[in-house]
Design an enzyme around this catalytic site. Structure first.
Site, mmCIF file in Angstrom:
data_model
loop_
_atom_site.group_PDB
_atom_site.id
_atom_site.type_symbol
_atom_site.label_atom_id
_atom_site.label_comp_id
_atom_site.label_asym_id
_atom_site.label_seq_id
_atom_site.Cartn_x
_atom_site.Cartn_y
_atom_site.Cartn_z
ATOM 1 N N LYS A 65 0.827 -1.206 0.000
ATOM 2 C CA LYS A 65 0.000 0.000 0.000
ATOM 3 C C LYS A 65 0.865 1.262 0.000
ATOM 4 O O LYS A 65 0.534 2.240 -0.679
ATOM 5 C CB LYS A 65 -0.942 -0.014 1.199
ATOM 6 C CG LYS A 65 -1.993 -1.108 1.096
ATOM 7 C CD LYS A 65 -2.811 -1.209 2.364
ATOM 8 C CE LYS A 65 -3.829 -2.345 2.246
ATOM 9 N NZ LYS A 65 -4.604 -2.527 3.486
ATOM 10 N N HIS A 115 0.030 -5.872 18.117
ATOM 11 C CA HIS A 115 -1.025 -6.890 18.088
ATOM 12 C C HIS A 115 -1.689 -7.029 19.448
ATOM 13 O O HIS A 115 -1.118 -6.692 20.478
ATOM 14 C CB HIS A 115 -0.491 -8.249 17.618
ATOM 15 C CG HIS A 115 0.550 -8.851 18.501
ATOM 16 N ND1 HIS A 115 0.247 -9.526 19.664
ATOM 17 C CD2 HIS A 115 1.886 -8.887 18.386
ATOM 18 C CE1 HIS A 115 1.360 -9.943 20.226
ATOM 19 N NE2 HIS A 115 2.366 -9.564 19.468
#
Length: 130
Positions: A65, A115
């Protein structure tokens, strides 16, 4: 590659950890397609490798991206996240990802991984210049 400079692109991605773990259990050979030998070795030393692998997968997607491309533009193993001591992870690109980065003038990267128990996320900045 790491460094500071002009922002070429920014990418972010999140991965569902249980979903990735289940996929790797069903198809263990996918790990070789998605992760470098170094990434697999690092994760294998952990009690639960799934969060680390999911964060690295998110970083690979975020790298795409940041360079403005999608799936198929590079191999997942062209993007390698390494831990050098206690510092932040370092992002290295080779192959088609390296060629694309060079064509965009990318000279460095900044990456952040995180995370929870269920979601891994990554932000990648592609940088150019000094």
């Amino acid at each position: 590659m790491s460094g500071a400079g002009r922002l070429v692109g920014l990418g972010i991605d999140s991965v569902d950890i249980p979903r990735l773990a289940a996929m790797l259990r069903r198809r263990p050979s996918m790990a070789e397609r998605l992760f470098t030998a170094g990434e697999r070795a690092y994760a294998a030393e952990l009690r639960n490798p799934a969060p680390s692998l999911a964060a690295r997968f998110a970083a690979k997607e975020a790298t795409m991206k940041a360079m403005g491309v999608g799936l198929g533009a590079m191999d997942f193993t062209d993007v390698d996240l390494r831990r050098d001591g206690l510092g932040p992870p370092a992002l290295h690109v080779t192959g088609r990802a390296g060629a694309l980065a060079a064509s965009l003038g990318v000279t460095g990267w900044m990456v952040s991984l995180t995370h929870t128990d269920s979601v891994a996320s990554a932000v990648v900045a592609a940088l150019a210049g000094p």
